[in-house]
Design an enzyme around this catalytic site. Structure first.
Site, PDB file in Angstrom:
ATOM      1  CE  LYS A 204      19.965  12.851  36.333  1.00  0.00           C
ATOM      2  NZ  LYS A 204      19.296  13.785  35.399  1.00  0.00           N
TER       3      LYS A 204
ATOM      4  CE1 TYR B 145      21.657   9.673  33.291  1.00  0.00           C
ATOM      5  CE2 TYR B 145      21.122   8.346  35.209  1.00  0.00           C
ATOM      6  CZ  TYR B 145      20.744   9.246  34.237  1.00  0.00           C
ATOM      7  OH  TYR B 145      19.451   9.726  34.215  1.00  0.00           O
TER       8      TYR B 145
ATOM      9  CG  HIS C 141      15.913   2.458  30.576  1.00  0.00           C
ATOM     10  ND1 HIS C 141      15.621   3.541  29.779  1.00  0.00           N
ATOM     11  CD2 HIS C 141      16.900   2.852  31.417  1.00  0.00           C
ATOM     12  CE1 HIS C 141      16.401   4.555  30.130  1.00  0.00           C
ATOM     13  NE2 HIS C 141      17.184   4.164  31.113  1.00  0.00           N
TER      14      HIS C 141
ATOM     15  CB  SER D 233      18.805   8.544  38.300  1.00  0.00           C
ATOM     16  OG  SER D 233      18.901   7.146  38.106  1.00  0.00           O
ATOM     17  CB  SER D 234      16.732   4.852  41.880  1.00  0.00           C
ATOM     18  OG  SER D 234      16.783   4.099  40.681  1.00  0.00           O
ATOM     19  CB  CYS D 235      21.635   4.798  39.115  1.00  0.00           C
ATOM     20  SG  CYS D 235      21.946   6.341  38.239  1.00  0.00           S
TER      21      CYS D 235
ATOM     22  CG  LEU E  36      13.299  15.430  36.224  1.00  0.00           C
ATOM     23  CD1 LEU E  36      12.576  14.747  35.071  1.00  0.00           C
ATOM     24  CD2 LEU E  36      12.381  15.588  37.426  1.00  0.00           C
TER      25      LEU E  36
ATOM     26  N   GLY F 151      10.097  13.557  29.256  1.00  0.00           N
ATOM     27  CA  GLY F 151       9.634  14.856  28.785  1.00  0.00           C
ATOM     28  C   GLY F 151       8.337  14.779  28.011  1.00  0.00           C
TER      29      GLY F 151
END
Length: 306
Positions: free
Chosen positions: A136, A132, A176, A103-105, A101, A13
């Site tokens: 998403k 998570y 991360h 996430s690749s996960c 948004l 953000g």
């Protein structure tokens, strides 16, 4: 035109707000005290009062592998609640444009790499961040369902690779990978430690992109939202092993010690590389290579810890 940006205090953000294209819009970035996304009544009142033309949903509870393993239920419940509350209330009020948004996960743990958008929901998720990922995925599917029910709704999901950069979280319990490595190697250098521990054998591969580049992709997508695919990957299209990241960051920071490997620790998916052909075909590419992005991130870290 007004844009409601949720999660404006987080890394993503912050970078979205600081991007030069943000000045072309009236960006509303309420704090959690001003807009509690777990409260549907507050969301409804805020949307009615401010009538944003666009929503960029960047809010969420995020963290690295440590945090996700320790609190999977919290990562599931909080992200599920805020995502579904915001998106459903926006549809009810009549907001026509949402950039959600992801996430690749969200992709299957054993999906073939590079991961294409159509692989979503085609296999089991990685257990270390499953909570998570489920939350998403639910938000992404809700965007799809609402768009199908009313084709005047332009609800899309951008799927970033792993991100790092300015405003990252450097708390070891929540950080991360890139931020975590920077902190570990910086402290090892200061303390003149001879070695640093790596979780696993360092062979798993990850794709990382500088957060400012992702912010650029968001502002690239917003004026083109009607023509954008409903789900689209955003990344560099290249990955490196965990050990490669340690070596690269140690070179930049000047850490001259060695590395040890704790093979008992979890490492997550073996590879997580995104197929970025769709966004590249639309004319968008990232601006920062790994070395430049890490140098800028380390400079920001030093500024924050003087």
């Amino acid at each position: 035109m007004s844009v409601l940006l949720t999660g404006g205090t987080g890394m993503v953000g912050h970078n979205i707000k600081e991007h030069q294209n943000a000045s072309n819009y009236c960006v509303l970035s309420p704090s959690r005290k001003e807009l509690d996304l777990t409260n549907r009544d507050q969301i409804r009142s805020y949307l009615k009062a401010n009538t944003p033309e666009y929503i960029i949903h960047a809010a969420g509870l995020v963290g690295g592998i440590h945090a996700n393993i320790a609190n999977p239920s919290k990562f599931l419940l909080e992200n599920l609640e805020i995502g579904c509350n915001l998106i459903s209330e926006a549809a009810r009020i009549g907001v026509k444009n949402i950039i959600n948004l992801g996430s690749s996960c969200m992709y299957p743990k054993n999906g073939p790499n590079p991961l294409k958008e159509e692989y979503l929901l085609n296999g089991l998720l990685e257990p270390t961040n499953e909570g998570y990922a489920i939350a998403k995925i639910a938000a992404q599917r809700l965007c799809d369902y609402l768009r199908i029910e009313d084709n005047s709704r332009n609800y899309i999901t951008l799927m970033p690779c792993n991100l790092y950069g300015k405003y990252d979280n450097y708390n070891p319990k929540r950080s991360h990978l890139i931020a975590s490595i920077i902190v570990k190697l910086h402290e090892a250098k200061i303390n003149k430690d001879k070695s640093v521990e790596i979780w696993g054998d360092g062979s798993v591969r990850r794709e990382f992109m500088y957060a400012k580049d992702f912010a650029d992709a968001v502002w690239f997508a917003l004026p083109r939202i009607k023509e954008m695919p409903h789900i689209i990957n955003i990344g560099r299209g290249e990955d490196y092993s965990i050990f490669d990241y340690y070596k690269k960051i140690s070179d930049i920071l000047g850490f001259e010690g060695t590395f040890t490997f704790d093979l008992r620790k979890p490492t997550g998916m073996k590879q997580k590389l995104l197929d970025v052909k769709k966004i590249n075909d639309l004319g968008w590419y990232p601006m920062h290579d790994l070395e430049l992005g890490i140098k800028k991130t380390y400079a920001h870290y030093l500024d924050c810890h003087r």
